[in-house]
Write a protein that holds these residues in place. Structure first.
Motif, PDB file in Angstrom:
ATOM      1  N   LEU A 510      23.934 -29.959 -10.037  1.00  0.00           N
ATOM      2  CA  LEU A 510      24.803 -31.017 -10.915  1.00  0.00           C
ATOM      3  C   LEU A 510      24.101 -31.955 -11.826  1.00  0.00           C
ATOM      4  N   LEU A 511      22.938 -32.254 -11.509  1.00  0.00           N
ATOM      5  CA  LEU A 511      22.250 -33.223 -12.513  1.00  0.00           C
ATOM      6  C   LEU A 511      21.798 -32.530 -13.684  1.00  0.00           C
ATOM      7  N   GLN A 512      21.243 -31.136 -13.507  1.00  0.00           N
ATOM      8  CA  GLN A 512      20.972 -30.507 -14.642  1.00  0.00           C
ATOM      9  C   GLN A 512      22.234 -30.193 -15.680  1.00  0.00           C
ATOM     10  N   SER A 513      23.420 -29.954 -14.834  1.00  0.00           N
ATOM     11  CA  SER A 513      24.573 -29.640 -15.621  1.00  0.00           C
ATOM     12  C   SER A 513      24.954 -30.950 -16.413  1.00  0.00           C
ATOM     13  N   LEU A 514      24.809 -32.207 -15.882  1.00  0.00           N
ATOM     14  CA  LEU A 514      24.948 -33.426 -16.472  1.00  0.00           C
ATOM     15  C   LEU A 514      24.279 -33.534 -17.630  1.00  0.00           C
ATOM     16  N   ASN A 522      25.253 -37.714 -21.190  1.00  0.00           N
ATOM     17  CA  ASN A 522      24.049 -37.450 -20.595  1.00  0.00           C
ATOM     18  C   ASN A 522      23.164 -38.636 -20.448  1.00  0.00           C
ATOM     19  N   GLN A 523      23.474 -39.688 -20.977  1.00  0.00           N
ATOM     20  CA  GLN A 523      22.600 -40.856 -20.966  1.00  0.00           C
ATOM     21  C   GLN A 523      22.848 -41.730 -19.362  1.00  0.00           C
ATOM     22  N   LEU A 524      23.848 -41.443 -18.778  1.00  0.00           N
ATOM     23  CA  LEU A 524      23.794 -41.746 -17.419  1.00  0.00           C
ATOM     24  C   LEU A 524      22.814 -41.302 -16.470  1.00  0.00           C
ATOM     25  N   VAL A 525      22.129 -40.058 -16.461  1.00  0.00           N
ATOM     26  CA  VAL A 525      21.054 -39.528 -15.693  1.00  0.00           C
ATOM     27  C   VAL A 525      19.734 -40.004 -16.416  1.00  0.00           C
ATOM     28  N   SER A 526      19.637 -40.194 -17.487  1.00  0.00           N
ATOM     29  CA  SER A 526      18.408 -40.410 -18.100  1.00  0.00           C
ATOM     30  C   SER A 526      18.011 -42.113 -17.760  1.00  0.00           C
ATOM     31  N   ASP A 527      19.181 -42.691 -17.938  1.00  0.00           N
ATOM     32  CA  ASP A 527      18.883 -44.067 -17.486  1.00  0.00           C
ATOM     33  C   ASP A 527      18.625 -44.402 -16.016  1.00  0.00           C
ATOM     34  N   SER A 528      19.446 -43.777 -15.205  1.00  0.00           N
ATOM     35  CA  SER A 528      18.942 -43.685 -13.804  1.00  0.00           C
ATOM     36  C   SER A 528      17.671 -43.145 -13.327  1.00  0.00           C
ATOM     37  N   LEU A 529      17.120 -42.190 -14.117  1.00  0.00           N
ATOM     38  CA  LEU A 529      15.659 -41.725 -13.978  1.00  0.00           C
ATOM     39  C   LEU A 529      14.725 -42.954 -14.292  1.00  0.00           C
ATOM     40  N   ARG A 548      12.954 -29.688 -10.985  1.00  0.00           N
ATOM     41  CA  ARG A 548      13.854 -28.963 -11.968  1.00  0.00           C
ATOM     42  C   ARG A 548      14.471 -30.016 -13.013  1.00  0.00           C
ATOM     43  N   VAL A 549      15.069 -30.981 -12.170  1.00  0.00           N
ATOM     44  CA  VAL A 549      15.848 -31.841 -13.074  1.00  0.00           C
ATOM     45  C   VAL A 549      14.946 -32.626 -14.374  1.00  0.00           C
ATOM     46  N   LEU A 550      13.766 -32.970 -13.937  1.00  0.00           N
ATOM     47  CA  LEU A 550      12.860 -33.560 -14.836  1.00  0.00           C
ATOM     48  C   LEU A 550      12.660 -32.348 -16.183  1.00  0.00           C
ATOM     49  N   ASP A 551      12.627 -31.126 -15.662  1.00  0.00           N
ATOM     50  CA  ASP A 551      12.498 -30.048 -16.670  1.00  0.00           C
ATOM     51  C   ASP A 551      13.646 -30.110 -17.579  1.00  0.00           C
ATOM     52  N   ALA A 552      15.011 -29.998 -16.899  1.00  0.00           N
ATOM     53  CA  ALA A 552      15.956 -30.088 -17.897  1.00  0.00           C
ATOM     54  C   ALA A 552      16.048 -31.241 -18.560  1.00  0.00           C
ATOM     55  N   LEU A 553      15.673 -32.394 -18.271  1.00  0.00           N
ATOM     56  CA  LEU A 553      15.559 -33.656 -19.076  1.00  0.00           C
ATOM     57  C   LEU A 553      14.897 -33.377 -20.343  1.00  0.00           C
ATOM     58  N   LEU A 554      13.509 -32.647 -20.473  1.00  0.00           N
ATOM     59  CA  LEU A 554      12.858 -32.360 -21.358  1.00  0.00           C
ATOM     60  C   LEU A 554      13.355 -31.012 -22.305  1.00  0.00           C
ATOM     61  N   ASP A 555      13.859 -30.171 -21.695  1.00  0.00           N
ATOM     62  CA  ASP A 555      14.640 -29.030 -22.238  1.00  0.00           C
ATOM     63  C   ASP A 555      15.869 -29.093 -22.765  1.00  0.00           C
ATOM     64  N   SER A 556      16.732 -30.050 -22.384  1.00  0.00           N
ATOM     65  CA  SER A 556      18.079 -30.166 -22.925  1.00  0.00           C
ATOM     66  C   SER A 556      17.975 -30.548 -24.490  1.00  0.00           C
ATOM     67  N   PRO A 557      18.860 -29.729 -25.233  1.00  0.00           N
ATOM     68  CA  PRO A 557      18.954 -30.125 -26.798  1.00  0.00           C
ATOM     69  C   PRO A 557      19.724 -31.358 -26.893  1.00  0.00           C
ATOM     70  N   GLN A 566      10.534 -42.025 -23.606  1.00  0.00           N
ATOM     71  CA  GLN A 566      10.576 -43.032 -22.611  1.00  0.00           C
ATOM     72  C   GLN A 566      10.270 -42.339 -21.234  1.00  0.00           C
ATOM     73  N   PHE A 567      10.885 -41.113 -21.005  1.00  0.00           N
ATOM     74  CA  PHE A 567      10.446 -40.633 -19.777  1.00  0.00           C
ATOM     75  C   PHE A 567       9.044 -39.990 -19.826  1.00  0.00           C
ATOM     76  N   VAL A 568       8.397 -39.534 -20.701  1.00  0.00           N
ATOM     77  CA  VAL A 568       7.091 -39.180 -20.870  1.00  0.00           C
ATOM     78  C   VAL A 568       6.190 -40.732 -20.516  1.00  0.00           C
ATOM     79  N   LEU A 569       6.423 -41.705 -21.182  1.00  0.00           N
ATOM     80  CA  LEU A 569       5.600 -42.685 -21.188  1.00  0.00           C
ATOM     81  C   LEU A 569       5.784 -43.397 -19.827  1.00  0.00           C
TER      82      LEU A 569
END
Length: 747
Positions: A510-514, A522-529, A548-557, A566-569
């Motif tokens: 579900l998170l990967q789909s969001l 999609n900012q809802l998931v990145s802000d929560s992380l 896998r959620v973190l992988d989807a964050l970096l791969d999602s276009p 911000q996530f990498v830092l």
């Protein structure tokens, strides 16, 4: 004589002798006379004593023993690859081809007996993957006339299914006119003189059409046969290759679960050759010939004419016939035959397709049959195909009649929710299920709605409201806990009460789909992380499911670059703890691959104090190899240049790699033109280079006095340079032409 004393009492009578009971005659009723209009069908002479297990006879014992040795040898070759090394003139596959030709020789004339044998049928399947195009044509042609019996046989049906599967490669090459034929196979078949009773061998395309014509009269019975149904699916997939791309039919083109589990124990089934001869290297994704399209349409028409409306609907609930009917509906939709009068889809939908072409007088009455399809574990798969393939007007009637105002009950049903996930109209489903999301324990419908919104790039706000409502998150402060709640599939009150549950696969999906939703949804998931504590984010990165959620964050276009940076830092200062784990090291590699040179330098400098920790870590030492901290501390400019070149696409390297090397025969011909020995040329080249280096030290000779021939050094590329001449030139060289190490020794 004394008088006999008599005793009082009754005198016993002698017992009579036993006699068998007399049987009364039984009067049987006279046999009823057979009506004159009932006539028994005469039994064919060639099928009087046919054994259903071996309809073409049994395989001889010595032949079966031989094919067992063939099976052992092919198994050994399929588990290993052919040795490509060796002499340039030798073919590494020559031994295998000769062995294969011997097996084909023994197989000639016994194909039907071998196909119906319990042991030899699997050997034929294994050999089918290594057959070249010509042998496949011969094999298919040898079974012509018996396919109606073979496809219904317990063992021969699997041979036919494998044969139709590998035939797609040959048909594709026939379409491109690039057929293959091994030299040994060509020589083997040329030994037999052509006779008048044997005609010309047809192409595999024409042979498949002949097989279809042979199966067409008995096609309705094959659909319901437990052995033939899988063969029919493989044949339909050969006739319509685009069926494999549809998710609703791809899972039904394989064998049954029991058969697939048994086949997996038999080892890999692939070609024993390293070249493209029957190896399946050619792409099977090809446009089918036009005759294949007509053949597939004939199968649909044959089922229409042979079965009535009720009989067609009965196939939907049959475990054997339902998957085949599903593929036939897909063929009917691809060929635009759905809106024909009395089509298969119109029969299954109880006339909804015909009703969509008529003026809307009144809403159709719900059918109990379709309600049963919706909730039946077997026929629900068929309904998934229908809702994705039926025409738009018919789908509108189907949605308004069977789905609208019933979504809460359908979404909570363990079977019907899968159909709803395929058929949901996004905006109406979100509006009707707004108050029902928190009560749903199944995530299939919610995930389908998120994926549909990501594909259409619409209804993002409705989807976010549905997600927040499903997990009972209301305020902005509670949104920061969305990721941990969704990972555990717990509402916010459940998560705050107990935090001991492990992440679940459905929550991670579900998170990967969001994350694939368009910005800013999609900012809802990145802000929560980014709002999680360092310990929580490390726990997510170290888990096999949540990472896998973190992988989807970096791969999602669709995720903005700022959120990714911000996530990498966020791991800065804790990268040594991140990569000190089997799963976390993979996340660290993903982060490093995303970074530019500036971010890489920040990460690397933060890890300089932890260099010894990384070196001692089992997983961190592999991550430390990409850092090259020693070069960063000594020569930072060179380190930055190296990282920039690594991240830049290597265009020059690609050009250099694309240039093919010189062919081996040219090199071989060049050596022949030179006329020298290979060993002498090798040593002469090596020694000549050393002598030329020493010759640079001696002064150049005068022009008037040319250098003697004894002192001249031969060139490595000279045609007459031999080992003796080079050694003689070294001995004749002056003392000063050597290396100057001897002068320093005296000092």
């Amino acid at each position: 004589m004394p008088k006999e004393l008599r005793k009082r009492g009754k005198k016993k009578k002698p017992e009579p002798e036993w006699q068998p009971p007399v049987q009364e005659p039984v009067h049987e009723p006279p046999p009823k006379e057979t009506p004159s209009w009932i006539v028994s069908a005469p039994k064919p002479e060639d099928q009087e004593d046919v054994n259903p297990e071996a309809p073409f006879g049994y395989v001889e014992v010595d032949v079966k023993a031989y094919f067992r040795t063939v099976d052992i040898q092919i198994r050994d070759w399929q588990n290993t690859t052919a040795d490509a090394t060796g002499d340039e003139d030798s073919d590494p596959n020559e031994e295998r081809r000769m062995f294969f030709v011997a097996a084909l020789t023994e197989m000639g004339g016994k194909e039907k007996q071998l196909a119906t044998d319990p042991d030899c049928s699997l050997i034929l399947e294994r050999m089918s993957y290594s057959m070249d195009d010509f042998v496949r044509r011969v094999f298919v042609d040898s079974l012509i006339g018996s396919y109606d019996v073979l496809v219904k046989h317990r063992f021969a049906s699997h041979v036919c299914q494998t044969l139709f599967t590998v035939a797609a490669q040959t048909v594709s090459r026939e379409h491109r006119s690039t057929l293959t034929l091994a030299p040994e196979t060509r020589a083997f078949y040329q030994r037999f003189p052509e006779s008048s009773d044997k005609g010309e061998l047809r192409t595999l395309t024409q042979l498949i059409i002949d097989v279809c014509e042979e199966l067409l009269p008995v096609f309705p019975s094959l659909v319901m046969n437990p052995f033939a149904s899988h063969v029919i699916r493989a044949l339909l997939l050969l006739l319509s290759p685009n069926l494999a791309t549809s998710q609703e039919t791809a899972q039904h083109t394989m064998r049954s679960k029991k058969s697939a589990a048994w086949k997996a124990k038999q080892g890999p089934l692939k070609s024993v050759f390293n070249d493209s001869q029957g190896s399946g290297a050619d792409a099977v994704d090809h446009a089918p010939p036009e005759v294949f399209t007509h053949a597939a349409c004939k199968f649909v028409e044959a089922l229409r004419s042979a079965l009535g409306d009720n009989e067609t609907r009965a196939l939907a609930a049959d475990k054997v016939a339902s998957p085949t009917l599903q593929m036939l509906l897909a063929v009917e939709a691809d060929q635009q035959m759905t809106e024909d009068p009395d089509s298969l889809m119109d029969r299954v939908l109880v006339g909804l397709v015909s009703a969509s072409r008529e003026p809307p007088a009144s809403a159709p009455v719900q059918s109990d049959y379709l309600n049963t399809l919706l909730r039946d574990p077997t026929s629900s798969h068929l309904l998934e195909t229908i809702v994705s393939r039926c025409p738009a007007p018919a789908f509108s009637i189907l949605w308004a009649t069977y789905f609208k105002n019933n979504l809460p009950r359908i979404a909570s049903h363990p079977v019907a929710n899968f159909v709803l996930a395929k058929a949901a109209q996004l905006r109406e489903a979100c509006a009707e299920l707004h108050n029902v999301w928190p009560k749903q324990s199944r995530t299939g419908v919610l995930r389908a709605a998120i994926d549909r919104a990501a594909a259409l790039k619409a209804c993002g706000s409705e989807i976010i409201e549905a997600v927040l409502s499903a997990f009972r998150i209301e305020s902005a402060e509670e949104r920061t806990l969305l990721v941990p709640c969704m990972l555990r599939l717990q509402t916010l009150p459940e998560y705050t009460a107990a935090k001991s549950d492990e992440p679940k696969v459905q929550g991670a999906v579900l998170l990967q789909s969001l994350l694939r939703l368009p910005e800013p949804h999609n900012q809802l998931v990145s802000d929560s992380l980014n709002s999680l504590s360092p310990e929580d984010i490390l726990n997510i990165a170290h888990h096999a499911i949540s990472s896998r959620v973190l992988d989807a964050l970096l791969d999602s276009p669709t995720v903005p670059l700022k959120a990714k940076r911000q996530f990498v830092l966020s791991f800065l200062g804790r990268y040594h703890l991140l990569v000190d784990d089997r799963i976390g090291s993979r996340v660290g590699d993903r982060c490093w691959a995303f970074c530019d040179t500036y971010l890489k330098e920040k990460i690397a400098r933060s890890l300089i104090p932890h260099e010894s920790f990384l070196a001692a870590s089992f997983y961190g030492k592999f991550f430390a190899r990409n850092l090259n901290l020693y070069l960063l501390q000594r020569r930072p400019d060179e380190w930055r240049t190296m990282q920039t070149e690594r991240s830049r696409p290597a265009e020059s390297t690609a050009v250099a790699v694309s240039a093919p090397p010189a062919p081996a025969e040219n090199k071989k011909g060049k050596r022949k033109r030179e006329g020298g020995d290979e060993i002498d040329a090798l040593f002469g080249a090596a020694l000549g280079k050393k002598v030329r280096k020493a010759a640079l030290v001696e002064p150049a000779p005068a022009k008037a006095q040319p250098e003697p021939k004894a002192k001249s050094l031969p060139s490595p590329a000279s045609e007459d340079a031999g080992l003796a001449d080079v050694l003689g030139a070294i001995r004749a060289a002056p003392e000063g032409s050597g290396k100057a190490h001897g002068k320093r020794k005296g000092r």
